[in-house]
Design a protein around this motif. Structure first.
Motif, short mmCIF file in Angstrom:
data_model
loop_
_atom_site.label_atom_id
_atom_site.label_comp_id
_atom_site.label_asym_id
_atom_site.label_seq_id
_atom_site.Cartn_x
_atom_site.Cartn_y
_atom_site.Cartn_z
N THR A 76 0.88 -1.17 0.00
CA THR A 76 0.00 0.00 0.00
C THR A 76 0.92 1.22 0.00
N PRO A 77 0.43 2.36 -0.44
CA PRO A 77 1.31 3.54 -0.41
C PRO A 77 1.87 3.84 0.98
N SER A 78 1.03 3.76 2.02
CA SER A 78 1.54 4.06 3.36
C SER A 78 2.47 2.96 3.84
N GLY A 79 2.18 1.70 3.50
CA GLY A 79 3.06 0.59 3.86
C GLY A 79 4.40 0.69 3.16
N ASP A 80 4.38 1.10 1.90
CA ASP A 80 5.62 1.27 1.15
C ASP A 80 6.49 2.35 1.78
N ARG A 81 5.86 3.47 2.17
CA ARG A 81 6.62 4.55 2.81
C ARG A 81 7.19 4.11 4.15
N LEU A 82 6.41 3.35 4.92
CA LEU A 82 6.88 2.85 6.21
C LEU A 82 8.03 1.87 6.03
N ARG A 83 7.94 1.01 5.03
CA ARG A 83 9.02 0.06 4.75
C ARG A 83 10.30 0.80 4.36
N LEU A 84 10.17 1.85 3.56
CA LEU A 84 11.34 2.65 3.19
C LEU A 84 11.92 3.38 4.39
N LEU A 85 11.04 3.98 5.20
CA LEU A 85 11.49 4.76 6.36
C LEU A 85 12.17 3.85 7.39
N LEU A 86 11.49 2.77 7.77
CA LEU A 86 12.00 1.92 8.85
C LEU A 86 12.96 0.84 8.36
N GLY A 87 12.62 0.17 7.27
CA GLY A 87 13.45 -0.95 6.80
C GLY A 87 14.72 -0.48 6.12
N THR A 88 14.55 0.15 4.98
CA THR A 88 15.71 0.60 4.22
C THR A 88 16.45 1.73 4.94
N GLY A 89 15.70 2.67 5.48
CA GLY A 89 16.31 3.83 6.13
C GLY A 89 16.83 3.54 7.52
N PHE A 90 15.92 3.45 8.51
CA PHE A 90 16.35 3.33 9.90
C PHE A 90 17.19 2.07 10.14
N LEU A 91 16.67 0.91 9.78
CA LEU A 91 17.42 -0.32 10.06
C LEU A 91 18.67 -0.45 9.19
N GLY A 92 18.63 0.12 7.99
CA GLY A 92 19.83 0.15 7.16
C GLY A 92 20.92 1.00 7.78
N GLY A 93 20.52 2.10 8.40
CA GLY A 93 21.49 2.96 9.08
C GLY A 93 21.90 2.44 10.45
#
Length: 149
Positions: A76-93
């Motif tokens: 979903t658009p909100s799920g995709d943004r959350l995955r990018l924010l938390l998964g790729t972004g926060f957890l990646g960092g």
């Protein structure tokens, strides 16, 4: 001849996520927060191995939870943004391969067996943490999402 209606011949444009500026900003904000959290964890034991172990195992577990819940709910658009924010972004960092690789190399330089045990052990523990996260994410997503089958 038929009269054209406005937008009738318009082809919807689809830009892949990696080309969308808002996706870059989302990943950047999450990554900055994750990097700061990683740095703060490192300050608690700057010369020890445990901060690297902790962030990598916690990160693997949380990524397992996040992606499994995401899989249950579907894109979903909100799920995709959350995955990018938390998964790729926060957890990646937050997680760190570079510190892990440096520690393994340093240990191998002093004691080969200790370096290999640490390196292989942390990779296996990370896989176990991710699997546990997937199990927890599956339990959280069951009954609330679209399911898998």
């Amino acid at each position: 001849m038929s009269a054209e209606r406005p937008g009738e011949d318009a082809v919807p444009s689809f830009r892949p996520t990696y080309l969308r500026p808002e996706a870059w900003v989302t990943v950047g904000v999450g990554g900055a927060a994750g990097t700061l959290a990683r740095y703060g964890t490192g300050l608690l034991g700057a010369d020890a191995l445990w901060p690297t172990v902790a962030v990598n195992l916690v990160g693997a577990f949380l990524l397992g939870v996040l992606l499994e819940v995401y899989a249950h709910h579907g894109p979903t658009p909100s799920g995709d943004r959350l995955r990018l924010l938390l998964g790729t972004g926060f957890l990646g960092g937050f997680t760190t391969y570079s510190a892990f690789a440096h520690q393994v190399t340093a240990l191998i330089g002093g004691e080969v067996v200790a370096g290999l045990v640490y390196g292989v052990g942390l990779v296996l523990a990370g896989l176990a943490a991710a699997a546990a996260g997937v199990a927890v994410g599956g339990a959280l997503g069951r009954g609330r999402g679209r399911g898998r089958g």
